[in-house]
Write a protein that holds these residues in place. Structure first.
Motif, PDB file in Angstrom:
ATOM      1  N   ALA A 169       2.230   5.819  -3.244  1.00 41.81           N
ATOM      2  CA  ALA A 169       3.686   6.342  -3.762  1.00 41.81           C
ATOM      3  C   ALA A 169       3.887   7.055  -5.711  1.00 41.81           C
ATOM      4  O   ALA A 169       4.086   7.828  -6.197  1.00 41.81           O
ATOM      5  CB  ALA A 169       5.520   5.901  -3.965  1.00 41.81           C
ATOM      6  N   LEU A 170       3.514   5.820  -6.354  1.00 38.60           N
ATOM      7  CA  LEU A 170       3.196   5.956  -7.689  1.00 38.60           C
ATOM      8  C   LEU A 170       2.234   5.845  -7.747  1.00 38.60           C
ATOM      9  O   LEU A 170       2.636   7.138  -9.004  1.00 38.60           O
ATOM     10  CB  LEU A 170       2.809   4.358  -7.606  1.00 38.60           C
ATOM     11  CG  LEU A 170       4.686   2.951  -8.163  1.00 38.60           C
ATOM     12  CD1 LEU A 170       3.926   1.880  -8.467  1.00 38.60           C
ATOM     13  CD2 LEU A 170       5.023   3.928  -8.753  1.00 38.60           C
ATOM     14  N   ARG A 171       1.278   6.296  -6.888  1.00 40.18           N
ATOM     15  CA  ARG A 171       0.380   6.956  -7.643  1.00 40.18           C
ATOM     16  C   ARG A 171       0.092   8.827  -7.939  1.00 40.18           C
ATOM     17  O   ARG A 171      -0.231   9.819  -8.648  1.00 40.18           O
ATOM     18  CB  ARG A 171      -1.145   6.974  -6.825  1.00 40.18           C
ATOM     19  CG  ARG A 171      -1.792   5.672  -7.226  1.00 40.18           C
ATOM     20  CD  ARG A 171      -2.851   5.062  -6.098  1.00 40.18           C
ATOM     21  NE  ARG A 171      -3.935   3.989  -6.361  1.00 40.18           N
ATOM     22  CZ  ARG A 171      -4.429   3.124  -5.571  1.00 40.18           C
ATOM     23  NH1 ARG A 171      -5.035   3.784  -4.772  1.00 40.18           N
ATOM     24  NH2 ARG A 171      -4.834   2.314  -5.687  1.00 40.18           N
ATOM     25  N   ARG A 172       0.774   8.923  -6.528  1.00 42.49           N
ATOM     26  CA  ARG A 172       1.199  10.048  -6.164  1.00 42.49           C
ATOM     27  C   ARG A 172       2.367  10.952  -7.798  1.00 42.49           C
ATOM     28  O   ARG A 172       2.664  11.701  -8.488  1.00 42.49           O
ATOM     29  CB  ARG A 172       2.399  10.676  -5.407  1.00 42.49           C
ATOM     30  CG  ARG A 172       0.876  10.848  -4.152  1.00 42.49           C
ATOM     31  CD  ARG A 172       1.840  11.590  -2.968  1.00 42.49           C
ATOM     32  NE  ARG A 172       2.812  10.342  -2.358  1.00 42.49           N
ATOM     33  CZ  ARG A 172       2.902   9.564  -1.403  1.00 42.49           C
ATOM     34  NH1 ARG A 172       1.381   9.339  -0.810  1.00 42.49           N
ATOM     35  NH2 ARG A 172       3.914   8.981  -0.907  1.00 42.49           N
ATOM     36  N   GLU A 204      -2.158  -1.005 -12.863  1.00 42.17           N
ATOM     37  CA  GLU A 204      -1.518  -1.608 -12.138  1.00 42.17           C
ATOM     38  C   GLU A 204      -1.316  -3.277 -11.867  1.00 42.17           C
ATOM     39  O   GLU A 204      -3.430  -3.489 -12.164  1.00 42.17           O
ATOM     40  CB  GLU A 204      -2.408  -0.874 -10.165  1.00 42.17           C
ATOM     41  CG  GLU A 204      -1.916   0.924 -10.041  1.00 42.17           C
ATOM     42  CD  GLU A 204      -2.845   1.126  -8.846  1.00 42.17           C
ATOM     43  OE1 GLU A 204      -3.025   0.102  -7.649  1.00 42.17           O
ATOM     44  OE2 GLU A 204      -2.721   2.149  -8.926  1.00 42.17           O
ATOM     45  N   ALA A 205      -1.291  -3.357 -11.708  1.00 39.85           N
ATOM     46  CA  ALA A 205      -1.312  -4.957 -11.991  1.00 39.85           C
ATOM     47  C   ALA A 205      -0.742  -5.781 -10.906  1.00 39.85           C
ATOM     48  O   ALA A 205       0.103  -5.285 -10.498  1.00 39.85           O
ATOM     49  CB  ALA A 205      -0.862  -5.634 -13.526  1.00 39.85           C
ATOM     50  N   PRO A 256       0.901  -0.956   0.420  1.00 45.64           N
ATOM     51  CA  PRO A 256       0.406  -0.032  -0.465  1.00 45.64           C
ATOM     52  C   PRO A 256       1.010   1.051   0.283  1.00 45.64           C
ATOM     53  O   PRO A 256       0.592   2.338  -0.069  1.00 45.64           O
ATOM     54  CB  PRO A 256      -0.739   0.221   1.164  1.00 45.64           C
ATOM     55  CG  PRO A 256      -0.873  -1.509   1.674  1.00 45.64           C
ATOM     56  CD  PRO A 256       0.594  -2.018   1.300  1.00 45.64           C
ATOM     57  N   THR A 257       1.945   1.098   0.395  1.00 38.67           N
ATOM     58  CA  THR A 257       2.761   2.690   0.462  1.00 38.67           C
ATOM     59  C   THR A 257       3.448   2.921  -1.186  1.00 38.67           C
ATOM     60  O   THR A 257       3.141   3.758  -0.625  1.00 38.67           O
ATOM     61  CB  THR A 257       4.469   2.204   1.899  1.00 38.67           C
ATOM     62  OG1 THR A 257       3.635   2.243   2.650  1.00 38.67           O
ATOM     63  CG2 THR A 257       4.954   3.893   1.909  1.00 38.67           C
ATOM     64  N   LEU A 258       3.784   2.022  -1.137  1.00 39.76           N
ATOM     65  CA  LEU A 258       4.363   1.935  -2.345  1.00 39.76           C
ATOM     66  C   LEU A 258       3.335   1.829  -3.551  1.00 39.76           C
ATOM     67  O   LEU A 258       3.528   3.318  -4.543  1.00 39.76           O
ATOM     68  CB  LEU A 258       5.097   0.781  -2.888  1.00 39.76           C
ATOM     69  CG  LEU A 258       6.451   0.235  -2.204  1.00 39.76           C
ATOM     70  CD1 LEU A 258       6.946  -1.170  -2.549  1.00 39.76           C
ATOM     71  CD2 LEU A 258       7.219   1.498  -2.330  1.00 39.76           C
ATOM     72  N   VAL A 280      11.622  -0.016  -6.824  1.00 37.60           N
ATOM     73  CA  VAL A 280      10.801   0.199  -5.408  1.00 37.60           C
ATOM     74  C   VAL A 280      10.919  -0.676  -4.379  1.00 37.60           C
ATOM     75  O   VAL A 280      10.551  -1.502  -4.251  1.00 37.60           O
ATOM     76  CB  VAL A 280      10.096   0.944  -5.707  1.00 37.60           C
ATOM     77  CG1 VAL A 280      10.365   2.057  -7.414  1.00 37.60           C
ATOM     78  CG2 VAL A 280       8.805   0.338  -6.131  1.00 37.60           C
ATOM     79  N   CYS A 281      11.188   0.314  -3.507  1.00 40.48           N
ATOM     80  CA  CYS A 281      11.285  -0.404  -1.964  1.00 40.48           C
ATOM     81  C   CYS A 281      10.342   0.289  -0.750  1.00 40.48           C
ATOM     82  O   CYS A 281      11.057   2.178  -0.940  1.00 40.48           O
ATOM     83  CB  CYS A 281      12.141  -1.440  -1.883  1.00 40.48           C
ATOM     84  SG  CYS A 281      13.572  -0.355  -1.510  1.00 40.48           S
ATOM     85  N   PRO A 282      10.199   0.304   0.343  1.00 41.63           N
ATOM     86  CA  PRO A 282      10.167   1.045   1.277  1.00 41.63           C
ATOM     87  C   PRO A 282      11.144   1.630   1.961  1.00 41.63           C
ATOM     88  O   PRO A 282      12.118   0.819   1.919  1.00 41.63           O
ATOM     89  CB  PRO A 282       9.241   0.631   2.527  1.00 41.63           C
ATOM     90  CG  PRO A 282       8.293  -0.425   1.284  1.00 41.63           C
ATOM     91  CD  PRO A 282       9.607  -0.992   0.580  1.00 41.63           C
ATOM     92  N   GLY A 283      11.229   2.553   2.074  1.00 42.10           N
ATOM     93  CA  GLY A 283      12.663   3.083   2.985  1.00 42.10           C
ATOM     94  C   GLY A 283      13.473   2.969   2.224  1.00 42.10           C
ATOM     95  O   GLY A 283      13.775   3.446   1.229  1.00 42.10           O
TER      96      GLY A 283
END
Length: 357
Positions: free
Chosen positions: A16-19, A30-31, A11-13, A69-72
């Motif tokens: 961020a991708l949507r923003r 999204e898939a 959900p965090t990624l 991409v990754c969180p943090g």
């Protein structure tokens, strides 16, 4: 073609991708991983997380334009997954959103034949550089109705190109409404957002209260994006030669120095010319009449060391027109004629200024 394919269930990624996709004015699909081969091949940019990278590497052929991409902060396992899938970038979000915006903007922006950038500077105070910059934009829009033109206000001490063009009450984005945090900006979105002058010419001006806060990085990002999209950019950079002016002059194919035909103006312009020559900038003169002491364009060229691109007689009724609704140019306007002369050789491999005695 799908612009950006996002393969993550974090959900965090996803947020961020949507923003980032919204900021870049790109469609985000999204898939689940691995996606269909057609979606994988057609996307301009594919963004994957660790698990999606491994799944795609096992099922799909390698391709360019993959970002992991990754969180943090990325650790060893993220870098290993990136190597397996052939990712060209590894970014931790949300801190890496600006870099992701730049990657998506650079890869997904539709490529057209590049446009032209011209900078305009006054050789002395009151030379009429802003007016001539507007005349260049008018002429460019008139010559090629199929090509976009953007008139950019980069003079922190000017009255504002929206005032000069009569657009000060027109809604639309000004510099203060742009956020370009070191990334790229969508040329298409910018063209739709700025106020429109005559013949579809966009005008990017500054608000009166924020004029001195123009940022060189944002200015370069804007001009680079719209120039790459095929737009003709005319930048009024003023005489201050701060970071913004230096940045835009460095991007320009040609810098036009506007000089009244007076001795003092010519001597002042020689200092501007020296600064441009020191930077290896292609530059030339527009000499503006009247010449009360009989100074000729060739005389001004000799004093400054720059070639004459055009000379012009005074524009009848100019001051009154600027006070009453903004600049409008007639077909036989001296301003328009000089602007047309300046634009004529632009776009060739090298500017070919001509001397006018």
């Amino acid at each position: 073609m799908t612009n950006v394919l996002g393969l993550t269930d974090d959900p965090t990624l996803i947020a961020a991708l949507r923003r980032v996709a919204a900021a870049a004015d790109r469609e985000l699909c999204e898939a689940a991983a691995p996606p269909a081969r057609r979606a994988w091949a057609d996307a301009a940019v594919v963004v994957v997380d660790h698990a999606a990278a491994l799944a795609c590497a096992a099922e799909l052929p390698r391709r360019s334009g993959v970002v992991l991409v990754c969180p943090g902060t990325a650790d060893l396992r993220e870098w290993q997954a990136a190597a397996v899938v052939g990712a060209e970038h590894v970014l931790g979000l949300p801190d890496g959103e600006v870099e992701l915006l730049a990657v998506i903007g650079a890869t997904a922006e539709p490529e057209e034949s590049g446009g032209t950038v011209l900078a305009v500077v006054g050789g002395c105070g009151g030379a009429g550089a802003s007016t001539f910059a507007a005349a260049l934009a008018w002429s460019a829009g008139r010559q090629d109705a199929g090509r976009d033109v953007l008139l950019v206000d980069a003079d922190p001490y000017g009255c504002g190109l929206d005032v000069l063009t009569g657009l000060e009450e027109r809604p639309g984005v000004r510099w203060s409404g742009l956020t370009v945090e070191g990334g790229r900006i969508s040329a298409r979105a910018l063209r739709d957002a700025v106020p429109t002058w005559t013949q579809g010419i966009g005008v990017l001006s500054a608000d009166r209260e924020t004029r001195a806060q123009l940022d060189a990085g944002a200015a370069m990002a804007v001009v680079d994006a719209v120039q790459r999209s095929g737009t003709t950019v005319i930048a009024d950079v003023g005489r201050a030669f701060g970071p913004v002016a230096d940045a835009l002059v460095s991007l320009a194919e040609l810098t036009v120095v506007v000089v009244p035909a007076r001795v003092g103006a010519a001597l002042s312009s020689a200092r501007i010319a020296d600064r441009l020559v020191e930077r290896g900038v292609a530059a030339g003169l527009v000499v503006r009449g009247p010449a009360p002491g009989g100074l000729t364009p060739a005389d001004v060229a000799e004093v400054t060391g720059l070639p004459v691109l055009a000379s012009m007689r005074p524009e009848p009724g100019l001051a009154e027109a600027l006070e009453r609704g903004g600049l409008r140019l007639r077909t036989r306007s001296p301003l328009l004629g000089a602007a047309t002369d300046v634009l004529a050789p632009v776009g060739a491999a090298r500017p070919r200024p001509r001397w006018i005695a």
